[in-house]
Motif scaffolding. Structure first.
Motif, mmCIF file in Angstrom:
data_model
loop_
_atom_site.group_PDB
_atom_site.id
_atom_site.type_symbol
_atom_site.label_atom_id
_atom_site.label_comp_id
_atom_site.label_asym_id
_atom_site.label_seq_id
_atom_site.Cartn_x
_atom_site.Cartn_y
_atom_site.Cartn_z
ATOM 1 N N SER A 1 1.995 1.847 -3.528
ATOM 2 C CA SER A 1 0.959 2.393 -4.407
ATOM 3 C C SER A 1 0.549 3.796 -3.966
ATOM 4 N N ARG B 1 0.595 7.035 -6.302
ATOM 5 C CA ARG B 1 -0.624 7.832 -6.486
ATOM 6 C C ARG B 1 -0.393 9.310 -6.122
ATOM 7 N N GLU C 1 0.832 -1.216 0.000
ATOM 8 C CA GLU C 1 0.000 0.000 0.000
ATOM 9 C C GLU C 1 0.862 1.261 0.000
#
Ligand code: ADP
Ligand code: MG
Length: 376
Positions: free
Chosen positions: A132, A136, A129
């Protein structure tokens, strides 16, 4: 109304509690402090210093029975502690406000959900996470632990998403918040208070300069366009109302080089950037906290003159005790020391405040005085 002469309880025992206690005692209140430590900055000036861990619920309840209201001077008090106290005596600001602001992810989500502008952020609970989230949000990014961070502790800069592994192994195993790194024009803070009767009073906007992520210098009023100050004031008021807040709240802002104002974080208590109010405002942030939690009318937040505050960190002790007389040789500079016994690099030991005809003059005075501490 909790009248002067009553006993006020403070959870925590650092310099914020110390200055709160000084303000409270000046108004005739008595103060009890509770923390795991002894001979603390707050305990040294309080009527009673209770030393017990925050998870000792019996000790907390005994403490609560002896006071008329409980407040806290730092936000890492476990919620179990305030829950144990609440049935016995009022906790102000509310345990709910504390709960929201003691975890970055929760705090940012609370603000974003209500339409307050925040730094673009994402939450990560695993290394995947984190990778990512970095992809992002974009890099450079700042990764922060959601809990227990202060003075830049628990923060790492990520230059690229490929650094997720390294950062996870140094900070991971807990909830992390990834923030876009903002190109900063200025850092600002609003210190606002809301009384039991819902009246609101805000100090003029403060401008803050950090060194190694630790506050170094605050000046007031902030040198920003009136529109920015008005926007910060409006956001401050909105957040106080959204939290149905009682007490003093600090809202830290980033002003980006594009002129965009964003909330960085909340502190549900008086704040380092408001220390200059002790000498330079009609009412200090600490007296305002006393007034708010006791149900008294709020005091005037008027600044007497442009002012500046410089922090004194433990680093100043490299060559032994700083030369206090040299700083005091400037007759208009005020010395505040917190009674901490062991100076450590990065540890806040005290501060200096000065006023001037202009912000620049005030700033010059505190910096000259701080430099003089080391000129032996
Ligand atoms: P703390 O709880 O340690 O005060 P902050 O989130 O306020 O943590 O970060 C400390 C300082 O680090 C900020 O005042 C700012 O100078 C810098 N900083 C933190 N986050 C960012 C960001 N997203 N962009 C740019 N600078 C940041
Ligand atoms: Mg901060």
């Amino acid at each position: 109304m909790i009248a002067p002469g009553s006993v006020l309880g403070v959870l925590g025992s650092g310099q914020l509690g110390r200055m709160f206690t000084i303000a409270a005692r000046r108004m005739g209140y008595r103060v009890h402090t509770f923390s795991p430590d002894s001979d603390t900055p707050t305990g040294q000036v309080a009527d009673v210093e209770v030393t017990a861990p925050y998870d000792d619920l019996d000790a907390l309840q005994a403490f609560a029975r002896r006071v008329s209201v409980v407040t806290f001077e730092f936000e890492n008090v476990p919620s179990a502690a305030t829950s144990a106290i609440e049935p016995i005596v009022a906790v102000r600001p509310s345990p709910e406000a504390l709960h929201i602001s003691q975890q970055r992810a929760r705090e940012k989500q609370f603000l974003a959900d209500r339409g307050f502008p925040t730094v673009p952020f994402a939450v990560a609970t695993t290394q995947a996470e984190l990778a990512s989230a970095l992809a992002r949000i974009g890099t450079p990014a700042i990764v922060k632990t959601a809990e227990s961070g202060y003075d830049g502790k628990g923060q790492q800069v990520a230059g690229s998403a490929a650094e997720a592994g390294r950062i996870w192994s140094s900070l991971g195993g807990q909830v992390l918040v990834v923030e876009k790194r903002i190109s900063l024009q200025a850092e600002l803070s609003v210190i606002a208070a809301r009384g039991l009767n819902r009246d609101v009073a805000q100090f003029p906007l403060f401008e803050n300069r950090h060194r190694h992520h630790i506050l170094d210098l605050t000046t007031a009023p902030a040198a920003v366009p009136a529109t920015v100050a008005a926007q910060a004031t409006e956001i401050g008021r909105g957040i106080l109302d959204a939290l149905d807040y009682v007490g003093v709240l600090c809202i830290e802002f980033f002003l980006s080089t594009d002129g965009e104002l964003m909330v960085n974080e909340l502190a549900p208590r008086p704040h380092n950037s408001g220390h200059l109010t002790f000498d330079a405002a009609v009412t200090s942030q600490f007296e305002q906290q006393v007034r708010a939690i006791c149900g008294l009318p709020l005091g005037s937040t008027e600044l007497l003159r442009p002012a500046a505050m410089a922090n004194l960190l433990g680093d100043l002790w490299v060559d032994g005790e700083p030369d206090w007389a040299a700083a005091c040789r400037q007759p208009d500079v005020k010395l505040h020391l917190y009674g901490k016994v062991t100076p450590k690099p990065g540890r806040k030991m005290g501060h200096l405040t000065a006023m001037g005809r202009t912000v620049a003059e005030a700033q010059d005075r505190v910096i000259t005085a701080r430099d003089a501490l080391l000129r032996l």
